[in-house]
Design a protein around this motif. Structure first.
Motif, PDB file in Angstrom:
ATOM      1  N   SER A 154       0.821  -1.139  -0.017  1.00  0.00           N
ATOM      2  CA  SER A 154      -0.012   0.021  -0.149  1.00  0.00           C
ATOM      3  C   SER A 154       0.749   1.237  -0.106  1.00  0.00           C
ATOM      4  O   SER A 154       2.107   1.408   0.346  1.00  0.00           O
ATOM      5  CB  SER A 154      -0.947  -0.102   1.157  1.00  0.00           C
ATOM      6  N   ASP A 155       0.316   2.188  -0.289  1.00  0.00           N
ATOM      7  CA  ASP A 155       0.962   3.731  -0.341  1.00  0.00           C
ATOM      8  C   ASP A 155       1.718   3.964   1.080  1.00  0.00           C
ATOM      9  O   ASP A 155       2.670   4.519   1.074  1.00  0.00           O
ATOM     10  CB  ASP A 155      -0.010   4.598  -0.738  1.00  0.00           C
ATOM     11  N   LEU A 156       0.910   3.625   2.012  1.00  0.00           N
ATOM     12  CA  LEU A 156       1.148   3.932   3.544  1.00  0.00           C
ATOM     13  C   LEU A 156       2.293   3.119   3.976  1.00  0.00           C
ATOM     14  O   LEU A 156       3.372   3.804   4.314  1.00  0.00           O
ATOM     15  CB  LEU A 156       0.127   3.525   4.450  1.00  0.00           C
ATOM     16  N   HIS A 157       2.473   1.739   3.371  1.00  0.00           N
ATOM     17  CA  HIS A 157       3.851   1.039   3.714  1.00  0.00           C
ATOM     18  C   HIS A 157       4.688   1.632   2.811  1.00  0.00           C
ATOM     19  O   HIS A 157       5.973   1.694   3.414  1.00  0.00           O
ATOM     20  CB  HIS A 157       3.263  -0.191   3.257  1.00  0.00           C
TER      21      HIS A 157
ATOM     22  N   TYR B 242       8.136   3.228  15.509  1.00  0.00           N
ATOM     23  CA  TYR B 242       8.529   2.127  14.555  1.00  0.00           C
ATOM     24  C   TYR B 242       8.378   0.713  15.123  1.00  0.00           C
ATOM     25  O   TYR B 242       7.995   0.083  14.265  1.00  0.00           O
ATOM     26  CB  TYR B 242      10.092   2.170  14.391  1.00  0.00           C
ATOM     27  N   LYS B 243       8.425   0.525  16.294  1.00  0.00           N
ATOM     28  CA  LYS B 243       8.192  -0.741  17.029  1.00  0.00           C
ATOM     29  C   LYS B 243       6.670  -0.959  16.933  1.00  0.00           C
ATOM     30  O   LYS B 243       6.273  -2.251  16.556  1.00  0.00           O
ATOM     31  CB  LYS B 243       8.712  -0.787  18.307  1.00  0.00           C
ATOM     32  N   GLN B 244       6.159  -0.046  17.178  1.00  0.00           N
ATOM     33  CA  GLN B 244       4.704  -0.342  17.077  1.00  0.00           C
ATOM     34  C   GLN B 244       3.977  -0.723  15.778  1.00  0.00           C
ATOM     35  O   GLN B 244       3.339  -1.601  15.595  1.00  0.00           O
ATOM     36  CB  GLN B 244       3.748   0.870  17.743  1.00  0.00           C
ATOM     37  N   ALA B 245       4.808   0.137  14.870  1.00  0.00           N
ATOM     38  CA  ALA B 245       4.230   0.000  13.485  1.00  0.00           C
ATOM     39  C   ALA B 245       4.650  -1.350  12.916  1.00  0.00           C
ATOM     40  O   ALA B 245       3.998  -1.960  12.046  1.00  0.00           O
ATOM     41  CB  ALA B 245       4.857   1.012  12.642  1.00  0.00           C
ATOM     42  N   THR B 246       6.092  -1.853  13.221  1.00  0.00           N
ATOM     43  CA  THR B 246       6.288  -3.187  12.841  1.00  0.00           C
ATOM     44  C   THR B 246       6.087  -4.292  13.739  1.00  0.00           C
ATOM     45  O   THR B 246       5.995  -5.749  13.220  1.00  0.00           O
ATOM     46  CB  THR B 246       7.912  -2.858  12.566  1.00  0.00           C
ATOM     47  N   ALA B 247       5.962  -4.055  14.882  1.00  0.00           N
ATOM     48  CA  ALA B 247       5.795  -5.345  15.804  1.00  0.00           C
ATOM     49  C   ALA B 247       4.674  -5.387  16.469  1.00  0.00           C
ATOM     50  O   ALA B 247       4.181  -6.671  17.136  1.00  0.00           O
ATOM     51  CB  ALA B 247       7.055  -5.297  16.748  1.00  0.00           C
ATOM     52  N   GLY B 248       3.831  -4.271  16.620  1.00  0.00           N
ATOM     53  CA  GLY B 248       2.607  -4.194  17.341  1.00  0.00           C
ATOM     54  C   GLY B 248       2.973  -3.957  18.846  1.00  0.00           C
ATOM     55  O   GLY B 248       4.325  -3.577  19.162  1.00  0.00           O
ATOM     56  N   ASP B 249       2.037  -4.331  19.569  1.00  0.00           N
ATOM     57  CA  ASP B 249       1.987  -3.953  21.151  1.00  0.00           C
ATOM     58  C   ASP B 249       3.155  -4.440  21.689  1.00  0.00           C
ATOM     59  O   ASP B 249       3.555  -5.811  21.468  1.00  0.00           O
ATOM     60  CB  ASP B 249       0.675  -4.362  21.869  1.00  0.00           C
ATOM     61  N   ASN B 250       3.884  -3.978  22.688  1.00  0.00           N
ATOM     62  CA  ASN B 250       5.198  -4.493  23.566  1.00  0.00           C
ATOM     63  C   ASN B 250       4.771  -5.722  24.160  1.00  0.00           C
ATOM     64  O   ASN B 250       3.847  -5.636  25.261  1.00  0.00           O
ATOM     65  CB  ASN B 250       5.694  -3.369  24.290  1.00  0.00           C
ATOM     66  N   THR B 251       5.269  -6.873  23.966  1.00  0.00           N
ATOM     67  CA  THR B 251       5.124  -8.103  24.751  1.00  0.00           C
ATOM     68  C   THR B 251       6.318  -8.582  25.455  1.00  0.00           C
ATOM     69  O   THR B 251       6.466  -9.709  25.821  1.00  0.00           O
ATOM     70  CB  THR B 251       4.436  -9.116  23.834  1.00  0.00           C
TER      71      THR B 251
ATOM     72  N   GLY C  54      -2.003  -0.308  22.126  1.00  0.00           N
ATOM     73  CA  GLY C  54      -3.479  -0.465  21.484  1.00  0.00           C
ATOM     74  C   GLY C  54      -3.284   0.363  20.264  1.00  0.00           C
ATOM     75  O   GLY C  54      -4.347   0.621  19.579  1.00  0.00           O
ATOM     76  N   THR C  55      -2.180   1.097  19.864  1.00  0.00           N
ATOM     77  CA  THR C  55      -2.226   2.031  18.669  1.00  0.00           C
ATOM     78  C   THR C  55      -2.197   1.128  17.414  1.00  0.00           C
ATOM     79  O   THR C  55      -1.367   0.085  17.446  1.00  0.00           O
ATOM     80  CB  THR C  55      -0.921   2.919  18.785  1.00  0.00           C
ATOM     81  N   ASP C  56      -3.142   1.426  16.374  1.00  0.00           N
ATOM     82  CA  ASP C  56      -3.048   0.496  15.308  1.00  0.00           C
ATOM     83  C   ASP C  56      -1.912   0.695  14.479  1.00  0.00           C
ATOM     84  O   ASP C  56      -1.155   1.916  14.532  1.00  0.00           O
ATOM     85  CB  ASP C  56      -4.169   1.102  14.472  1.00  0.00           C
ATOM     86  N   GLY C  57      -1.434  -0.264  14.092  1.00  0.00           N
ATOM     87  CA  GLY C  57       0.054  -0.256  13.014  1.00  0.00           C
ATOM     88  C   GLY C  57      -0.079   0.808  12.086  1.00  0.00           C
ATOM     89  O   GLY C  57       0.849   1.452  11.828  1.00  0.00           O
ATOM     90  N   ASP C  58      -1.069   0.895  11.469  1.00  0.00           N
ATOM     91  CA  ASP C  58      -1.314   2.129  10.255  1.00  0.00           C
ATOM     92  C   ASP C  58      -1.392   3.384  11.056  1.00  0.00           C
ATOM     93  O   ASP C  58      -0.711   4.280  10.404  1.00  0.00           O
ATOM     94  CB  ASP C  58      -2.516   1.862   9.482  1.00  0.00           C
ATOM     95  N   ALA C  59      -1.927   3.519  12.004  1.00  0.00           N
ATOM     96  CA  ALA C  59      -1.754   4.760  12.871  1.00  0.00           C
ATOM     97  C   ALA C  59      -0.366   5.011  13.193  1.00  0.00           C
ATOM     98  O   ALA C  59      -0.016   6.331  13.072  1.00  0.00           O
ATOM     99  CB  ALA C  59      -2.554   5.086  13.806  1.00  0.00           C
ATOM    100  N   ALA C  60       0.210   4.120  13.751  1.00  0.00           N
ATOM    101  CA  ALA C  60       1.745   4.236  13.993  1.00  0.00           C
ATOM    102  C   ALA C  60       2.673   4.789  13.019  1.00  0.00           C
ATOM    103  O   ALA C  60       3.460   5.605  13.085  1.00  0.00           O
ATOM    104  CB  ALA C  60       2.281   3.110  14.718  1.00  0.00           C
ATOM    105  N   ARG C  61       2.286   3.989  11.894  1.00  0.00           N
ATOM    106  CA  ARG C  61       3.250   4.406  10.793  1.00  0.00           C
ATOM    107  C   ARG C  61       2.891   5.544  10.083  1.00  0.00           C
ATOM    108  O   ARG C  61       4.002   6.453   9.882  1.00  0.00           O
ATOM    109  CB  ARG C  61       2.673   3.156   9.437  1.00  0.00           C
TER     110      ARG C  61
END
Length: 84
Positions: free
Chosen positions: A2-5, A34-43, A66-73
């Motif tokens: 996608s354009d966002l990616h 970056y971590k939220q966009a690429t890996a999601g929530d911290n585990t 809880g932040t969506d990956g696309d929103a983080a990007r």
């Protein structure tokens, strides 16, 4: 892709060539987004008290839970654009 990616990958490349090194709070925000966009929530396990840098990074990333990956990007792209 996608354009966002595509825009996100371009922003990641630009982040490596900023004219000035951002201050530490901004660097932590870049890292966390970056971590939220690429890996999601911290585990990951919380680093030990003596690992100051690791804890700061962990805390910054955890705040984005809880932040969506696309929103983080998009936030990452906007932040890098503001620094360029």
């Amino acid at each position: 892709m996608s354009d966002l990616h595509t825009a996100f990958e371009a922003a990641v490349a630009r982040s490596k060539n900023l004219s000035e090194r951002p201050d530490n709070p901004t660097l932590l925000k870049i890292y966390a987004l970056y971590k939220q966009a690429t890996a999601g929530d911290n585990t990951e396990a919380k680093p030990s008290f003596s690992d100051i840098v690791g804890r700061a990074k962990w805390d910054a990333w955890t705040k984005l839970k809880g932040t969506d990956g696309d929103a983080a990007r998009q936030q990452y792209i906007d932040l890098i654009d503001s620094l360029s």
